[in-house]
Scaffold this motif. Structure first.
Motif, PDB file in Angstrom:
ATOM      1  N   ILE A 169       0.820  -1.201   0.000  1.00 52.61           N
ATOM      2  CA  ILE A 169       0.000   0.000   0.000  1.00 52.61           C
ATOM      3  C   ILE A 169       0.862   1.263   0.000  1.00 52.61           C
ATOM      4  N   LYS A 170       0.326   2.361  -0.546  1.00 52.03           N
ATOM      5  CA  LYS A 170       0.971   3.671  -0.542  1.00 52.03           C
ATOM      6  C   LYS A 170       0.168   4.593   0.377  1.00 52.03           C
ATOM      7  N   PRO A 171       0.674   4.886   1.563  1.00 51.16           N
ATOM      8  CA  PRO A 171      -0.154   5.602   2.551  1.00 51.16           C
ATOM      9  C   PRO A 171      -0.543   7.016   2.129  1.00 51.16           C
ATOM     10  N   LEU A 172       0.271   7.717   1.350  1.00 47.51           N
ATOM     11  CA  LEU A 172      -0.096   9.078   0.947  1.00 47.51           C
ATOM     12  C   LEU A 172      -1.175   9.092  -0.123  1.00 47.51           C
ATOM     13  N   ASN A 173      -1.460   7.951  -0.718  1.00 44.25           N
ATOM     14  CA  ASN A 173      -2.540   7.877  -1.694  1.00 44.25           C
ATOM     15  C   ASN A 173      -3.863   7.484  -1.045  1.00 44.25           C
ATOM     16  N   GLN A 174      -3.854   7.335   0.271  1.00 45.74           N
ATOM     17  CA  GLN A 174      -5.067   6.987   1.005  1.00 45.74           C
ATOM     18  C   GLN A 174      -5.555   8.208   1.784  1.00 45.74           C
ATOM     19  N   ASP A 175      -6.709   8.066   2.375  1.00 42.73           N
ATOM     20  CA  ASP A 175      -7.345   9.200   3.033  1.00 42.73           C
ATOM     21  C   ASP A 175      -7.623   8.880   4.493  1.00 42.73           C
ATOM     22  N   GLY A 176      -6.868   9.497   5.390  1.00 41.31           N
ATOM     23  CA  GLY A 176      -7.168   9.390   6.806  1.00 41.31           C
ATOM     24  C   GLY A 176      -6.513   8.219   7.501  1.00 41.31           C
ATOM     25  N   GLN A 177      -6.652   8.248   8.822  1.00 42.72           N
ATOM     26  CA  GLN A 177      -6.077   7.197   9.653  1.00 42.72           C
ATOM     27  C   GLN A 177      -6.910   5.929   9.573  1.00 42.72           C
ATOM     28  N   VAL A 178      -6.219   4.792   9.577  1.00 42.39           N
ATOM     29  CA  VAL A 178      -6.885   3.493   9.603  1.00 42.39           C
ATOM     30  C   VAL A 178      -6.196   2.620  10.646  1.00 42.39           C
ATOM     31  N   ILE A 179      -6.984   2.065  11.550  1.00 41.50           N
ATOM     32  CA  ILE A 179      -6.527   1.026  12.462  1.00 41.50           C
ATOM     33  C   ILE A 179      -7.451  -0.154  12.249  1.00 41.50           C
ATOM     34  N   GLN A 180      -6.881  -1.301  11.960  1.00 38.70           N
ATOM     35  CA  GLN A 180      -7.712  -2.434  11.551  1.00 38.70           C
ATOM     36  C   GLN A 180      -7.186  -3.728  12.140  1.00 38.70           C
ATOM     37  N   PHE A 181      -8.125  -4.581  12.567  1.00 38.34           N
ATOM     38  CA  PHE A 181      -7.817  -5.920  13.047  1.00 38.34           C
ATOM     39  C   PHE A 181      -8.593  -6.928  12.209  1.00 38.34           C
ATOM     40  N   ASN A 182      -7.907  -7.972  11.772  1.00 38.30           N
ATOM     41  CA  ASN A 182      -8.555  -9.084  11.074  1.00 38.30           C
ATOM     42  C   ASN A 182      -8.241 -10.369  11.823  1.00 38.30           C
ATOM     43  N   GLY A 183      -9.207 -11.248  11.904  1.00 41.48           N
ATOM     44  CA  GLY A 183      -8.996 -12.546  12.524  1.00 41.48           C
ATOM     45  C   GLY A 183      -9.695 -13.636  11.741  1.00 41.48           C
ATOM     46  N   VAL A 184      -9.069 -14.800  11.669  1.00 39.93           N
ATOM     47  CA  VAL A 184      -9.611 -15.925  10.897  1.00 39.93           C
ATOM     48  C   VAL A 184      -9.399 -17.213  11.683  1.00 39.93           C
ATOM     49  N   TYR A 185     -10.441 -18.036  11.725  1.00 40.24           N
ATOM     50  CA  TYR A 185     -10.356 -19.391  12.264  1.00 40.24           C
ATOM     51  C   TYR A 185     -10.464 -20.356  11.096  1.00 40.24           C
ATOM     52  N   GLU A 186      -9.581 -21.361  11.058  1.00 37.65           N
ATOM     53  CA  GLU A 186      -9.535 -22.287   9.926  1.00 37.65           C
ATOM     54  C   GLU A 186      -9.741 -23.718  10.407  1.00 37.65           C
ATOM     55  N   GLN A 187     -10.463 -24.505   9.602  1.00 33.70           N
ATOM     56  CA  GLN A 187     -10.763 -25.897   9.941  1.00 33.70           C
ATOM     57  C   GLN A 187     -10.691 -26.741   8.672  1.00 33.70           C
ATOM     58  N   THR A 188     -10.016 -27.901   8.735  1.00 35.22           N
ATOM     59  CA  THR A 188     -10.008 -28.815   7.598  1.00 35.22           C
ATOM     60  C   THR A 188     -11.183 -29.777   7.715  1.00 35.22           C
ATOM     61  N   SER A 189     -11.608 -30.324   6.571  1.00 40.36           N
ATOM     62  CA  SER A 189     -12.742 -31.267   6.602  1.00 40.36           C
ATOM     63  C   SER A 189     -12.329 -32.608   7.194  1.00 40.36           C
ATOM     64  N   PHE A 190     -11.049 -32.946   7.115  1.00 37.51           N
ATOM     65  CA  PHE A 190     -10.555 -34.158   7.760  1.00 37.51           C
ATOM     66  C   PHE A 190     -10.328 -33.901   9.247  1.00 37.51           C
ATOM     67  N   ASP A 191     -10.696 -34.876  10.082  1.00 37.24           N
ATOM     68  CA  ASP A 191     -10.204 -34.848  11.455  1.00 37.24           C
ATOM     69  C   ASP A 191      -8.689 -35.066  11.416  1.00 37.24           C
ATOM     70  N   LYS A 192      -8.046 -34.915  12.549  1.00 34.66           N
ATOM     71  CA  LYS A 192      -6.592 -35.062  12.577  1.00 34.66           C
ATOM     72  C   LYS A 192      -6.193 -36.435  12.018  1.00 34.66           C
ATOM     73  N   LEU A 193      -5.404 -36.427  10.930  1.00 37.24           N
ATOM     74  CA  LEU A 193      -4.972 -37.683  10.325  1.00 37.24           C
ATOM     75  C   LEU A 193      -3.761 -38.246  11.042  1.00 37.24           C
ATOM     76  N   ASN A 194      -3.027 -37.403  11.755  1.00 39.61           N
ATOM     77  CA  ASN A 194      -1.908 -37.838  12.579  1.00 39.61           C
ATOM     78  C   ASN A 194      -2.132 -37.342  13.996  1.00 39.61           C
ATOM     79  N   PRO A 195      -1.781 -38.155  14.988  1.00 35.26           N
ATOM     80  CA  PRO A 195      -2.091 -37.753  16.370  1.00 35.26           C
ATOM     81  C   PRO A 195      -1.402 -36.469  16.800  1.00 35.26           C
TER      82      PRO A 195
END
Length: 931
Positions: A169-195
């Motif tokens: 991103i180029k901050p001088l080409n944007q407008d104003g202050q931004v504070i942002q948090f992103n969070g993601v939870y991920e799950q596979t369709s397989f249960d644990k294949l290895n213990p």
């Protein structure tokens, strides 16, 4: 909300390459230059639809033929990885590596034929060659990606296929202050294949951006951390030898190495961009990217020799139509139970500094300096266990198999219990590891235990890649009815890549001949339970902590390089010093009342390449090496032209022509080879040296490309395009013979520099040629063009057809790696009033691709085509009118929803399946909150 009107100044800079990012990035700067604006429509959309509009405008207003991806917000590229997003662009396709889209092909050319840049600067790679594995780069902190399908003279990236430019991103080409948090939870369709594996993961991103001192100083910082699981059930066949049944030959299973894999990708990344505009004439940008990457794999399975084993074979059922024995058995066969553990640890640092100075009203100077470096260490452990040491000790099993449909796996039958820790013990159950040094180390030469001491193996290849570049360029506006400005510049870059290859035999530390030559029961503290192999009918198998056993000294290590020369071949350093200069004219004129814009230029590239490697031979069973240092230089003139004829406000006709190059693979152009010297008897060419291996005199592959495109931008949010492309290819690289100068290299057999230095080499050479051509249909269709009731609904689709006619230097037909005859992409989306939903499909035909083989060697195999479906739904509370929740959005994504497998072959028969990899699906639930 985005208000976008590209200015003439910005378009000119984009056409020269002085601005390495897409046009939407410069919206703020464009608004300050009202006098130079073009008359284009104002677009006011948000979210995914805004990113679609920005991508369309980047394509529309670029002088080159490009495709673009624009993030609707930081951390919100349309997909979980950059490669997933790239694979949705017209003409692009991805190859999955361990379940993750990682390698990208462009219009029929594989990853080694394209360049990758970050903010316009060439990047290092963690692989053995030049092709970038895109899962190293975090999509969460990228603002966009531009793919150049046609080059211009000022473009620093090189590649016959094109150049992929990642953008921060180029901050001088944007407008104003931004504070942002992103969070993601991920799950596979397989249960644990290895213990000890993972089926759940998470990632988080923090982003801060602001402008200071009356918008003359901008700062952007992003940090992301990720733990991402990936799992797989893999069927791997050794091959299919012939077996006689009733006087007729049929194909039978030769052997197999099926396993379950649980991988965890841990990646921490930090990005910093500081942008300063101390005056109206000067803009300075510093950007930094740091990535700490750790990919941990746990693999467990049973290696089953079948026809290539020791048991008594029989066939129970044959299929005369296919020529395969679909049901067979072997009696008295021992197997190898595998508990493998692999880590690939890499650190990437990329630094860039750029200054743009308007020294006069019509003259702009640019200085750019960059440095990137990556260090990768791989530690891949194979641990063997079974019922007894060697071929003939311990209990043997009676095994049967029945092929699954399409030979995509088998169901085994068996008598032994492979989950019994008292039956299955640590040690080598078959006579592998024929190493004289290993036999001598443990004193078993001439005994019944000779060549029976490989209880496992460790592959440990390391990579270090370092690149530094400098660029000085200028752009000068001129008064002309045909040319608007001239740009010119010089650049220098130096790249040094080193690979160190080593492998280690591992043997139980408790082994002692003749007192304790047997196996060892897995100690209680390292037992992890069992791994389930029901997908091949083998039930449960023992699972233990291989890495812990190695670290705690239960195994001794002996370098394989003592007796195996392959590590000397695969250890090398390649250095490239590239000096380039370019001149380019920006075209801006009229033809019959229609606007004609573009660029025409010439780039000169001079390369001085050298390699330090090993010349080696085997003396008395031991590998003897001597250092080599061989160089070569060459130069290229690369003309290019890009023209855009604007038929009216909506329609454009594009033409592009250019000469391009793709440099040789580094593992083919190094100076490591087997070498022998014959003082008395030269060969037929009069040479006393004979070498086989890398060729440090390889030169780049070359192509002359022509592109013709019709584009129609019929709506603020829609367009369709028809493109034709053709490339004449020359100087391609194939197997052959070459001359080599061995001046200063000592004969490995004597350690002395011989009288004669000329040599005959066998390896890769330049020589083949041919053509590649194709067409591309692409469209973005917002359904509001038919009815306002359908506002927010849209379709993005593309279809690419590719053909080639290429012959090697012996006039044999050759198929390019990465070439699929057709590539199809489709995305259907809806977004309005805060709610969004989209489903995407990418489909490619069969192709040849690179995979890892034994000892981490790159092996080219036939890979079957695939169709992968993904989907996402999301909700933006602010856009939906919930003002108290302004800035909060949530989403749910699903990848590989139809559980499309990855299938590779090892012959000309679709039933000769090499790998059948079932990855299941992955699901991500996430949120983003912007203050």
């Amino acid at each position: 909300m985005q208000n976008f009107k590209p200015s003439k100044v910005t378009l000119a800079l984009l056409s020269t390459g002085l601005l390495a990012v897409s046009a939407p990035m410069y919206a703020a700067e464009q608004e300050e230059k009202e006098e130079a604006k073009k008359d284009v429509e104002v677009i006011e959309v948000t979210g995914f639809r805004r990113s679609v509009v920005e991508s369309i405008n980047a394509k529309r207003f670029n002088s080159n033929v490009v495709e673009s991806i624009s993030a609707e917000d930081i951390g919100k590229l349309p997909d979980a990885s950059i490669a997933e997003s790239l694979a949705r662009l017209p003409g692009l396709a991805s190859q999955r590596l361990d379940g993750r889209a990682s390698k990208i092909s462009i219009r029929g050319f594989g990853e080694n034929e394209s360049g990758t840049t970050l903010n316009g600067r060439e990047q290092v790679s963690i692989g053995d060659n030049r092709g970038v594995e895109f899962d190293l780069y975090p999509s969460e902190i990228m603002s966009g990606v531009t793919v150049y399908k046609t080059p211009n003279a000022s473009l620093e990236g090189e590649g016959i296929a094109g150049v992929v430019d990642l953008q921060t991103i180029k901050p001088l080409n944007q407008d104003g202050q931004v504070i942002q948090f992103n969070g993601v939870y991920e799950q596979t369709s397989f249960d644990k294949l290895n213990p000890d594996g993972d089926d759940k993961g998470a990632k988080g991103t923090f982003f801060y951006m602001d402008q200071f001192n009356d918008n003359t100083l901008g700062v952007a910082f992003a940090y992301t951390t990720m733990t991402s699981p990936n799992q797989e059930k893999r069927w791997n066949s050794w091959g299919y030898p012939e077996f006689e049944v009733n006087g007729q030959q049929f194909s039978i299973l030769g052997g197999a190495k099926p396993f379950v894999r649980s991988s965890t990708l841990d990646r921490d990344s930090a990005m910093l961009v500081v942008e300063a505009a101390p005056s109206n004439e000067v803009k300075v940008t510093f950007d930094a990217l740091y990535v700490d990457f750790l990919d941990t794999k746990r693999l467990r399975g049973i290696e089953v020799p079948f026809a290539w084993g020791q048991g008594a074979l029989s066939a129970q059922q044959v299929d005369e139509a296919t020529g395969f024995i679909t049901q067979g058995s072997t009696e008295g066969q021992r197997v190898v139970v595998r508990n493998d553990h692999e880590t690939k640890d890499a650190e990437l640092l990329s630094l860039g500094f750029n200054t743009i100075w308007d020294v006069a009203e019509t003259i702009t100077l640019e200085f750019d300096a960059s440095y990137s470096q990556v260090d990768r260490k791989t530690w891949s452990i194979e641990s063997y266990s079974g019922t007894g040491r060697g071929n003939d000790r311990g209990a043997a099993d009676n095994l049967g198999y029945v092929f699954n449909g399409g030979n995509t796996g088998v169901t085994f039958s068996h008598d032994l219990d492979y989950s019994d820790f008292n039956l299955i013990q640590l040690g080598g159950p078959l006579s592998w590891g024929w190493s004289g040094a290993l036999n001598e180390q443990y004193g078993v030469v001439g005994t019944e235990y000779e060549n029976q001491l490989q209880d496992g193996f460790i592959n440990a290849p390391n990579i270090d890649d370092e690149l530094m570049s400098l660029k000085l360029a200028a752009s000068q506006e001129i008064e002309s009815d045909f040319i608007s400005d001239i740009s010119y510049g010089v650049a220098y870059r130096e790249r040094e890549k080193t690979k160190e290859s080593e492998g280690y035999f591992i043997t139980l530390s408790s082994f002692n001949y003749p007192d304790n030559p047997g196996m060892m029961v897995v100690p209680e503290q390292y037992r992890l339970g069992s791994a389930n192999l029901d997908f091949i009918g083998m039930g449960n198998m023992i699972a233990y902590d291989t890495n812990g056993l190695i670290n705690d000294g239960y195994f001794g290590l002996l370098a394989e390089s003592l007796t195996n020369p392959s590590h000397a071949t695969k250890s090398w350093m390649v250095n490239e010093k590239v000096m380039s200069a370019f001149v380019q004219a920006a075209i801006d004129t009229e033809v019959s009342g229609m606007s004609l814009t573009g660029n025409a230029g010439l780039r000169y590239v001079r390369t001085d390449q050298s390699s330090i490697g090993n010349a080696f031979n085997t003396v008395d069973g031991k590998v003897v090496t001597e250092k080599t240092n061989i160089g070569h230089d060459y130069s290229h003139l690369l003309p290019s032209i890009n023209l855009t004829l604007r038929i009216d406000d909506e329609q454009s006709l594009r033409f592009g022509a250019a000469k391009t190059i793709s440099r040789a693979r580094l593992d083919e152009m190094n100076a490591s080879f087997t070498a022998s010297y014959n003082q008395e008897r030269p060969d037929d060419n009069g040479n006393h040296w004979s070498v086989s291996g890398g060729n440090p005199s390889l030169e780049p592959k070359e192509a002359i490309g022509i592109d013709l495109t019709y584009e129609n931008y019929f709506s603020e949010e829609g367009y369709f395009a028809v493109a034709l492309f053709h490339k004449d290819i020359s100087n391609w690289i194939f197997d052959g013979d070459y001359e080599i100068d061995m001046t200063g290299v000592a004969d490995p057999a004597t350690g002395e520099i011989p009288e004669h230095s000329s040599g005959s080499g066998s390896g890769k050479v330049n020589g083949g040629d041919g053509t590649l051509w194709g067409y591309e249909l692409s469209a973005t269709l917002p359904l509001n063009v038919f009815s306002e009731a359908l506002d927010g609904v849209g379709i993005i689709a593309s279809y690419t057809g590719v053909e080639s006619d290429i012959k090697d230097n012996n006039e044999n037909e050759y198929r390019l790696p990465g070439l699929s005859d057709s590539i199809t992409t489709l995305t259907m989306y809806y977004e309005k009033n805060g709610f969004s939903a989209r489903a995407s499909m990418r489909k490619r035909d069969d192709f040849k691709g690179d995979v890892y083989g034994l000892g981490f060697d790159t092996v080219q195999v036939d890979i079957l085509g695939e169709t992968v479906w993904d989907a996402q739904i999301g909700f933006d509370f602010g856009e939906a009118g919930y003002k108290d929740l302004e800035g909060l959005s949530i989403f749910l994504q699903g990848y590989n929803l139809t559980e499309e497998p990855f299938t590779s072959l090892q012959g000309d028969n679709a039933l000769q399946v090499r790998d059948f990899q079932d990855y299941g699906s992955s699901y991500l639930l996430g949120f983003s909150y912007k203050f």
